[in-house]
Scaffold this motif. Structure first.
Motif, PDB file in Angstrom:
ATOM      1  N   TYR A 367      79.435 -11.133  33.165  1.00  0.00           N
ATOM      2  CA  TYR A 367      80.068 -10.103  34.002  1.00  0.00           C
ATOM      3  C   TYR A 367      79.297  -9.948  35.320  1.00  0.00           C
ATOM      4  CZ  TYR A 367      81.826  -5.631  35.640  1.00  0.00           C
ATOM      5  OH  TYR A 367      82.374  -4.644  36.417  1.00  0.00           O
ATOM      6  N   ALA A 368      77.977  -9.850  35.223  1.00  0.00           N
ATOM      7  CA  ALA A 368      77.156  -9.649  36.423  1.00  0.00           C
ATOM      8  C   ALA A 368      77.296 -10.828  37.387  1.00  0.00           C
ATOM      9  CB  ALA A 368      75.687  -9.452  36.036  1.00  0.00           C
ATOM     10  N   ALA A 369      77.520 -12.027  36.845  1.00  0.00           N
ATOM     11  CA  ALA A 369      77.657 -13.217  37.691  1.00  0.00           C
ATOM     12  C   ALA A 369      79.105 -13.471  38.107  1.00  0.00           C
ATOM     13  CB  ALA A 369      77.098 -14.433  36.959  1.00  0.00           C
ATOM     14  N   GLY A 370      80.014 -12.585  37.697  1.00  0.00           N
ATOM     15  CA  GLY A 370      81.424 -12.775  38.053  1.00  0.00           C
ATOM     16  C   GLY A 370      82.070 -13.944  37.327  1.00  0.00           C
ATOM     17  N   ARG A 371      81.580 -14.279  36.148  1.00  0.00           N
ATOM     18  CA  ARG A 371      82.117 -15.405  35.379  1.00  0.00           C
ATOM     19  C   ARG A 371      82.645 -14.966  34.003  1.00  0.00           C
ATOM     20  NH1 ARG A 371      82.138 -17.150  39.529  1.00  0.00           N
ATOM     21  NH2 ARG A 371      81.404 -19.121  40.392  1.00  0.00           N
ATOM     22  N   GLU A 372      83.024 -13.689  33.884  1.00  0.00           N
ATOM     23  CA  GLU A 372      83.471 -13.171  32.593  1.00  0.00           C
ATOM     24  C   GLU A 372      84.765 -13.823  32.116  1.00  0.00           C
ATOM     25  OE1 GLU A 372      83.313 -11.572  35.407  1.00  0.00           O
ATOM     26  OE2 GLU A 372      85.061 -10.292  35.736  1.00  0.00           O
ATOM     27  N   ASP A 373      85.508 -14.450  33.031  1.00  0.00           N
ATOM     28  CA  ASP A 373      86.754 -15.112  32.608  1.00  0.00           C
ATOM     29  C   ASP A 373      86.483 -16.441  31.909  1.00  0.00           C
ATOM     30  OD1 ASP A 373      85.714 -15.967  35.037  1.00  0.00           O
ATOM     31  OD2 ASP A 373      87.654 -16.625  35.810  1.00  0.00           O
ATOM     32  N   VAL A 374      85.335 -17.066  32.150  1.00  0.00           N
ATOM     33  CA  VAL A 374      85.085 -18.397  31.576  1.00  0.00           C
ATOM     34  C   VAL A 374      83.830 -18.496  30.703  1.00  0.00           C
ATOM     35  CG1 VAL A 374      86.321 -19.748  33.321  1.00  0.00           C
ATOM     36  CG2 VAL A 374      83.931 -19.120  33.737  1.00  0.00           C
ATOM     37  N   ALA A 375      82.918 -17.545  30.826  1.00  0.00           N
ATOM     38  CA  ALA A 375      81.617 -17.679  30.141  1.00  0.00           C
ATOM     39  C   ALA A 375      81.227 -16.401  29.419  1.00  0.00           C
ATOM     40  CB  ALA A 375      80.536 -18.059  31.158  1.00  0.00           C
ATOM     41  N   GLY A 376      80.135 -16.477  28.667  1.00  0.00           N
ATOM     42  CA  GLY A 376      79.525 -15.285  28.093  1.00  0.00           C
ATOM     43  C   GLY A 376      79.943 -14.939  26.679  1.00  0.00           C
ATOM     44  N   THR A 377      81.078 -15.467  26.221  1.00  0.00           N
ATOM     45  CA  THR A 377      81.499 -15.217  24.837  1.00  0.00           C
ATOM     46  C   THR A 377      82.109 -16.505  24.281  1.00  0.00           C
ATOM     47  OG1 THR A 377      83.799 -14.547  25.270  1.00  0.00           O
ATOM     48  CG2 THR A 377      82.123 -12.815  25.423  1.00  0.00           C
ATOM     49  N   ILE A 378      82.180 -16.583  22.953  1.00  0.00           N
ATOM     50  CA  ILE A 378      82.817 -17.740  22.327  1.00  0.00           C
ATOM     51  C   ILE A 378      84.172 -17.292  21.789  1.00  0.00           C
ATOM     52  CG2 ILE A 378      82.618 -19.467  20.495  1.00  0.00           C
ATOM     53  CD1 ILE A 378      79.604 -19.440  21.021  1.00  0.00           C
ATOM     54  N   GLU A 379      85.191 -17.538  22.588  1.00  0.00           N
ATOM     55  CA  GLU A 379      86.555 -17.121  22.257  1.00  0.00           C
ATOM     56  C   GLU A 379      87.518 -18.133  22.844  1.00  0.00           C
ATOM     57  OE1 GLU A 379      87.186 -12.527  22.821  1.00  0.00           O
ATOM     58  OE2 GLU A 379      85.801 -13.200  24.362  1.00  0.00           O
ATOM     59  N   PRO A 380      88.689 -18.317  22.235  1.00  0.00           N
ATOM     60  CA  PRO A 380      89.674 -19.228  22.811  1.00  0.00           C
ATOM     61  C   PRO A 380      89.948 -18.902  24.276  1.00  0.00           C
ATOM     62  CG  PRO A 380      90.359 -18.579  20.621  1.00  0.00           C
ATOM     63  CD  PRO A 380      89.136 -17.755  20.951  1.00  0.00           C
ATOM     64  N   GLY A 381      90.018 -19.947  25.086  1.00  0.00           N
ATOM     65  CA  GLY A 381      90.287 -19.784  26.510  1.00  0.00           C
ATOM     66  C   GLY A 381      89.038 -19.868  27.366  1.00  0.00           C
ATOM     67  N   LYS A 382      87.870 -19.607  26.759  1.00  0.00           N
ATOM     68  CA  LYS A 382      86.621 -19.678  27.531  1.00  0.00           C
ATOM     69  C   LYS A 382      86.087 -21.108  27.531  1.00  0.00           C
ATOM     70  CE  LYS A 382      85.574 -15.140  28.093  1.00  0.00           C
ATOM     71  NZ  LYS A 382      84.415 -14.274  28.165  1.00  0.00           N
ATOM     72  N   ASN A 383      85.139 -21.372  28.412  1.00  0.00           N
ATOM     73  CA  ASN A 383      84.476 -22.676  28.407  1.00  0.00           C
ATOM     74  C   ASN A 383      83.750 -22.894  27.079  1.00  0.00           C
ATOM     75  OD1 ASN A 383      85.265 -23.309  30.980  1.00  0.00           O
ATOM     76  ND2 ASN A 383      83.340 -22.641  31.935  1.00  0.00           N
ATOM     77  N   MET A 384      83.740 -24.154  26.626  1.00  0.00           N
ATOM     78  CA  MET A 384      82.996 -24.517  25.416  1.00  0.00           C
ATOM     79  C   MET A 384      81.530 -24.678  25.821  1.00  0.00           C
ATOM     80  SD  MET A 384      83.099 -25.197  22.182  1.00  0.00           S
ATOM     81  CE  MET A 384      82.960 -26.352  20.810  1.00  0.00           C
ATOM     82  N   ASP A 385      80.868 -23.543  26.054  1.00  0.00           N
ATOM     83  CA  ASP A 385      79.439 -23.517  26.398  1.00  0.00           C
ATOM     84  C   ASP A 385      78.743 -22.877  25.210  1.00  0.00           C
ATOM     85  OD1 ASP A 385      80.356 -24.331  28.858  1.00  0.00           O
ATOM     86  OD2 ASP A 385      79.764 -22.513  29.935  1.00  0.00           O
TER      87      ASP A 385
END
Ligand code: NIG
Ligand code: FE
Length: 425
Positions: A367-385
């Motif tokens: 969230y702080a980096a403005g990447r909450e749409d793709v990173a930070g959690t493991i859920e469908p739709g997010k990057n496989m990081d």
């Protein structure tokens, strides 16, 4: 059925950190744990995270898919380091030794050392060398589980070097799997050419440098060091308003040593984050709690500068601020690049719980980096990081101090660290 080209099977436990971001109050401690978990992705995006039966029902694995055995491991979202000063040249051991003899960081800065020493070194270093430095540092970070990093310029303080730093970040991002969120921080210090004329330096940034950075599309965020002896609240406000008008998202280094009101300004200006907060006041805490501005805490700074004062993490969380943890990796106040260590400092020195510290380094970091749409959690739709750690359970990540627990790292569905070794392709 959904297709998958990367599968992590049989994780002992998966820490998903799922749910709405940013996480506040009790939700910061909710890790969304799934036991015996399987995670699958397609073209770098997660398509499934859950138990085995659901996987077998819903996922069709492609022939050439990458399989990773997670049995015996704990899986976590890749760490998001939401505050670093990555593209710098040189180091500052001399200053470190002077601090050990009793000089403070601010005293050294007022004697023309500190940030200005690194500015001198960075101005003399060419772009390719800066790229090489960034790539080496990104490797170190990746080995410790960081898959997304925010990175600030601010060691040029002139048009040419600020652009050089941001271009070095752009090239490093193109050549390295870690995602970089670029921040323009020309307002990091007053350069020697403008000593005693900070207002004129602010004018110069607003009329020449910010527009040029925008024109070249080199940064997403604008950041400013609001501190006694650096930029006042009024100067910070002028800079932030100009940067916002030119389309930048805002971050502010506020209340690191002195409470000037930068945190309240960050909240009122709709900044994405106020960062440091060692000296934050009750009003500052209230302002953050009632706003969308994240509180990025950098416990490496109090540790590295050996300060007794620390950011009031417990008060911030209780009030409802969106607390994130990051390294502040830089050569003067936090020469550390390890998110696992920062998570430990969050627990040992800021009294965060194990769960809060993990969420703050993943979901809220995104969230702080403005990447909450793709990173930070493991859920469908997010990057496989995803980071696989060889620990018995997640509390061991904090319990076993200063050990790198990271075994494998997968970035956008590709294995980039295997058995603790960087994999290049
Ligand atoms: O976040 N506070 C300002 N900037 C850095 C320190 C940079 C340096 O000392 O080189 C920080 O602490
Ligand atoms: Fe910083």
């Amino acid at each position: 059925m959904t297709s998958a080209d990367c599968v992590v099977r049989s994780l002992r436990r998966l820490i998903t950190c799922r749910g709405p971001i940013p996480k506040r109050k009790e939700s910061l401690a909710d890790l969304g744990v799934i036991d015996n978990a399987w995670v699958a992705s397609h073209r770098g995006k997660i398509v499934y995270a859950g138990e085995e039966p659901g996987f077998l029902r819903q996922v069709k694995v492609e022939k050439e898919a990458v399989w990773v055995d997670g049995s015996g491991s704990i899986g976590l979202p890749g760490f998001v380091d939401s505050h670093t000063h990555l593209p710098f040249a040189g180091t500052r051991e001399e200053e470190f030794l002077l601090r050990l003899k009793g000089a403070t960081y601010e005293q050294l800065a007022s004697r023309g050392m500190g940030i200005r020493t690194t500015v001198e070194a960075t101005r003399k270093t060419d772009r390719d060398e800066l790229v090489a430095l960034c790539l080496g540092r990104l490797d170190e970070m990746l080995l410790q589980g960081t898959t997304t990093v925010e990175a600030k310029s601010g060691y040029g303080l002139d048009l040419e070097t600020e652009i050089k730093q941001l271009e070095a970040l752009e090239e490093a991002a193109a050549r390295h799997p870690v995602d970089i969120v670029p921040t323009f921080m020309g307002a990091h210090e007053i350069p020697p050419e403008f000593r005693g004329r900070s207002g004129e330096y602010v004018d110069f940034l607003i009329s020449e440098v910010i527009p040029e950075v925008k024109k070249r599309g080199l940064a997403e965020f604008f950041d400013v060091f609001c501190e006694r002896g650096v930029f006042s609240v009024d100067e910070t406000r002028r800079l932030v308003e100009a940067a916002k008008e030119m389309g930048f998202k805002i971050k502010i280094h506020s209340d690191e040593f002195t409470a000037l009101g930068g945190t309240e300004l960050a909240a009122a200006a709709g900044a994405r984050s106020a960062e440091h907060l060692i000296a934050v006041t009750e009003e500052g805490i209230r302002a953050l709690a009632g706003s969308a501005t994240a509180a990025v805490l950098l416990p490496g700074v109090s540790f590295f500068l050996m300060l007794e004062k620390r950011a009031p993490a417990r008060k911030l969380i209780a009030a409802g601020a969106a607390v994130a943890l990051a390294t502040d990796f830089n050569p003067g106040s936090s020469m550390l690049d390890s998110m696992p260590f920062v998570i430990q400092l969050g627990v040992y020195t800021l009294r965060m719980t194990v769960e809060e510290a993990i969420s703050a380094a993943t979901a809220n970091g995104a969230y702080a980096a403005g990447r909450e749409d793709v990173a930070g959690t493991i859920e469908p739709g997010k990057n496989m990081d995803i980071v696989l750690c060889d620990v018995h359970d997640y509390p061991s990540l904090i319990y076993h101090v200063a050990r790198n627990p990271v075994r494998h790292v997968i970035k956008k569905g590709k294995i980039v660290v295997r058995d603790g070794v960087r994999v290049s392709f």
